[in-house]
Design an enzyme around this catalytic site. Structure first.
Site, mmCIF file in Angstrom:
data_model
loop_
_atom_site.group_PDB
_atom_site.id
_atom_site.type_symbol
_atom_site.label_atom_id
_atom_site.label_comp_id
_atom_site.label_asym_id
_atom_site.label_seq_id
_atom_site.Cartn_x
_atom_site.Cartn_y
_atom_site.Cartn_z
ATOM 1 N N ASP A 136 2.977 -17.045 2.472
ATOM 2 C CA ASP A 136 3.315 -15.346 2.250
ATOM 3 C C ASP A 136 4.406 -15.062 3.385
ATOM 4 O OD1 ASP A 136 3.228 -12.975 0.943
ATOM 5 O OD2 ASP A 136 1.310 -13.393 0.088
ATOM 6 N N ASP B 11 7.206 -11.264 0.074
ATOM 7 C CA ASP B 11 6.485 -9.826 0.101
ATOM 8 C C ASP B 11 7.589 -8.673 0.087
ATOM 9 O OD1 ASP B 11 3.730 -8.471 0.139
ATOM 10 O OD2 ASP B 11 4.890 -7.371 1.628
ATOM 11 N N GLU C 142 8.653 -11.184 -4.332
ATOM 12 C CA GLU C 142 8.042 -10.253 -4.931
ATOM 13 C C GLU C 142 8.945 -9.159 -4.897
ATOM 14 O OE1 GLU C 142 4.137 -7.094 -4.671
ATOM 15 O OE2 GLU C 142 5.527 -7.525 -3.000
ATOM 16 N N HIS D 43 -3.210 -10.703 -6.421
ATOM 17 C CA HIS D 43 -4.442 -9.925 -5.566
ATOM 18 C C HIS D 43 -3.993 -8.374 -5.622
ATOM 19 C CE1 HIS D 43 -0.775 -10.306 -3.500
ATOM 20 N NE2 HIS D 43 -1.125 -9.537 -2.537
ATOM 21 N N ASP D 44 -3.081 -7.785 -6.292
ATOM 22 C CA ASP D 44 -2.738 -6.435 -6.285
ATOM 23 C C ASP D 44 -3.247 -5.940 -7.826
ATOM 24 O OD1 ASP D 44 -1.682 -6.344 -3.718
ATOM 25 O OD2 ASP D 44 0.358 -6.934 -4.618
HETATM 26 O O1 TEU Z 1 2.695 -5.585 -2.687
HETATM 27 C C1 TEU Z 1 3.664 -4.531 -2.854
HETATM 28 C C2 TEU Z 1 3.685 -3.477 -3.844
HETATM 29 O O2 TEU Z 1 4.300 -2.716 -3.928
HETATM 30 C C3 TEU Z 1 2.405 -3.367 -4.788
HETATM 31 O O3 TEU Z 1 2.094 -4.463 -5.620
HETATM 32 C C4 TEU Z 1 1.520 -2.971 -4.128
HETATM 33 O O4 TEU Z 1 0.470 -3.589 -4.188
HETATM 34 C C5 TEU Z 1 0.822 -1.581 -4.256
HETATM 35 O O5 TEU Z 1 0.304 -1.492 -5.704
HETATM 36 C C6 TEU Z 1 1.973 -0.583 -4.707
HETATM 37 O O6 TEU Z 1 1.685 0.507 -5.379
HETATM 38 C C7 TEU Z 1 2.786 -6.393 -1.657
HETATM 39 C C8 TEU Z 1 1.660 -7.065 -1.315
HETATM 40 O O7 TEU Z 1 1.269 -8.131 -2.561
HETATM 41 C C9 TEU Z 1 0.389 -6.175 -1.179
HETATM 42 O O8 TEU Z 1 -0.867 -6.886 -1.162
HETATM 43 C C10 TEU Z 1 0.821 -5.498 0.368
HETATM 44 O O9 TEU Z 1 -0.283 -4.493 0.403
HETATM 45 C C11 TEU Z 1 2.188 -4.888 0.260
HETATM 46 O O10 TEU Z 1 3.173 -5.604 -0.367
HETATM 47 C C12 TEU Z 1 2.558 -4.533 1.500
HETATM 48 O O11 TEU Z 1 2.821 -5.577 2.293
#
Ligand code: TEU
Length: 549
Positions: free
Chosen positions: A98, A198, A251, A320-321
């Site tokens: 990542d 990310d 992402e 994971h989100d």
């Molecule tokens: O996530 C970015 C992101 O914008 C979303 O998916 C986030 O989870 C949030 O819900 C927005 O409302 C990435 C990573 O996957 C996440 O785990 C991190 O917290 C984020 O970036 C910051 O690095």
């Protein structure tokens, strides 16, 4: 290992904190992952994406990095990491790291030295004077915070689109680019096959001007997929990734089809594929915290739109989100295994590179949290606080968390039915779901009708059948319940047809010529009726041999 990353790869995502704890401290670790590699390999996947394992104060569970070249001690040592790469490779599995380069941790040496007054490092971040006694601009923040925090005891502020412990890097400074190139080469030299980048489409801020007021994210028009970002991706591709033959998936938040096309156009040499979000948003109202019932037809339309709009992309339903996908189907209760397998059938027969998230292969569900004290995620806790400030009733606040919290995906992996699900001998960092008593790897993997058996079957089919890998995509039917699409290669086709509801449905007429069952998530045949969440992979009888089946 020669893998054509675009076509042959099936990826398994690991959230290291929640996967397997080898030393009883309640937090997953690298030795734990190594001990479970055989389970991962048994699925037939050939890549693992590791969520961050770098040194971090864990404000955002590792997405706030304090040292990009060292392993978080809780997770193990660099030696453990090297063992993981080796052991994975021995099972024909490559490791994807990542890469979090929109921001660092405020505990990173660069930020500390900036705070200590070193101008060189102050220019690594975005630090500005306030305007008219206020903040530098009116932007919003992804974690419902104020995106500007006072820079030490100066009058200035630093920008952070995420938590205040995640200061954004200044990508206009060429030194930042050089640092990141060096970090990437460090991991490529250790044998990783590529990176998951990310929030990569927000790294370049065109201006810091005020944004148009928006309920979603004020200011985002100034930093979403800007030319500066394209340019950096192109440099990283040519100078760092290509010499190693490495792969990237970006992402890309709020990405639309047109931007995604640019970002993944092979001729532009930027990213190999992106994670888009539109299919994750079909059950939301304006923002993800307000959810309504998932309407299958909306989901089908978005999937079709992206399948047709891009030649090749990443496909996923969990990470994971996101809450667990099967938990989004309000009527899936009582049909958990069938629904989990239907999602597997869909994921693995779409065109693109599939990503499976840990626990998805056994049909894990959302967490069974009881109160906000059990929620660890910074984003959920912030939004709960904000909703309280806005006088949302407690029941509504809790409903928001229970529908959307990222912690639903982060509950410890359920290995067996023992206390703590075999995840740890200590006290787990996040509540283990009580349903581990019957949803767990040990039980599922000995069940010939288990969810993981179906994942294995579908992954195997993808590998043996060119129509599933390379075939074109054509949507055949998008009804209120049933979705059907065709994958065709050299004149031979496979058809996926599935019922996305708990009510029986008629097989659509569009699939009638396809009478040979190649795979099904139910054990027995059932004629023309699709049972709750039934998935079938069908072919013409005469095509079976030519399809490689
Ligand atoms: O996530 C970015 C992101 O914008 C979303 O998916 C986030 O989870 C949030 O819900 C927005 O409302 C990435 C990573 O996957 C996440 O785990 C991190 O917290 C984020 O970036 C910051 O690095």
């Amino acid at each position: 290992m020669t893998v054509n990353y675009k076509k042959d790869m099936v990826v398994y995502q690991i959230y290291p904190r929640s996967f397997m704890d080898s030393d009883g401290d309640g937090v997953g670790d690298i030795r734990g992952i190594i001990s479970r590699l055989d389970h991962i390999a048994s699925l037939g996947v050939n890549a693992i994406w590791l969520s961050p394992v770098y040194v971090s104060p864990n404000d955002d569970n590792g997405y706030d990095i304090a040292d990009y070249k060292a392993i978080q001690p809780q997770f193990g040592t660099m030696e453990d990491f090297e063992t993981l790469v080796r052991e994975a490779k021995a099972r024909s599995i490559g490791i994807i790291m990542d890469l979090v380069i929109n921001h660092t941790s405020d505990e990173h040496e660069w930020f500390r030295r900036a705070l200590a007054g070193e101008e060189k490092y102050q220019d690594y971040y975005i630090i500005r004077e306030g305007k008219d006694g206020g903040l530098p601009n009116n932007w919003g923040n992804f974690f419902a915070e104020c995106p500007w925090t006072k820079f030490g005891d100066t009058d200035k502020y630093y920008l952070h689109l995420f938590s205040k412990k995640q200061p954004d890097l200044n990508w206009r400074n060429p030194a930042v680019l050089e640092e990141v190139k060096d970090i990437m080469r460090f991991w490529l030299d250790k044998g990783v096959i590529g990176f998951r980048c990310d929030v990569i489409n927000v790294i370049w801020k065109d201006t810091l001007d005020d944004g148009k007021k928006s309920l979603v994210l004020t200011g985002s028009e100034h930093y979403l997929s800007k030319d500066g970002c394209h340019n950096i991706l192109n440099i990283l591709r040519r100078e760092v990734l290509d010499p190693y033959g490495a792969f990237t998936v970006g992402e890309t938040v709020f990405v639309d089809l047109e931007k995604a096309r640019d970002l993944t156009d092979p001729a532009r040499k930027e990213l190999d594929m992106v994670f888009s979000f539109e299919h994750m948003e079909v059950d939301q109202v304006i923002v993800k915290w307000f959810k309504t019932r998932l309407v299958p037809q909306k989901l089908m339309r978005v999937i079709t739109k992206w399948q047709q709009g891009l030649d090749w992309n990443a496909t996923y339903f969990e990470n994971h989100d996101q809450p667990r996908f099967l938990s989004r189907f309000s009527d899936a209760k009582g049909h958990r295994k069938e629904c989990a397998k239907m999602i597997a059938g869909l994921l693995l027969t779409l065109r693109g590179t599939p990503y499976i998230y840990e626990g998805q292969e056994i049909g894990m569900t959302n967490g069974d949290f009881e109160n906000i004290g059990e929620i660890m995620d910074i984003e959920s806790r912030n939004i709960y606080k904000l909703a309280k400030k806005l006088h949302f009733p407690r029941a509504l606040r809790w409903k928001m968390i229970m529908r959307t919290s990222r912690d639903h995906a982060r509950t410890p992996m359920q290995w067996d039915w023992s206390e703590n699900a075999g995840f740890t001998t200590g006290r787990p960092w996040l509540k283990v779901n009580a349903n581990h008593e019957y949803i767990n790897v040990k039980r599922d993997t000995v069940d010939k009708n288990g969810v993981s058996a179906f994942f294995k079957q579908m992954i195997h089919l993808r590998k043996t059948c060119p129509a599933l890998l390379e075939g074109s995509f054509e949507s055949l039917f998008e009804g209120r319940q049933v979705y059907a699409f065709k994958r065709e290669y050299e004149g031979k086709a496979l058809v996926s047809v599935m019922n996305m509801t708990a009510k029986p449905a008629k097989l659509p007429q569009q699939v009638m010529g396809y009478t040979q069952m190649v795979a099904c998530n139910y054990a027995e045949e059932a004629g023309d009726t699709l049972r709750p969440f039934e998935f079938r992979l069908l072919a013409k009888r005469s095509d079976i041999n030519a399809l490689g089946l």
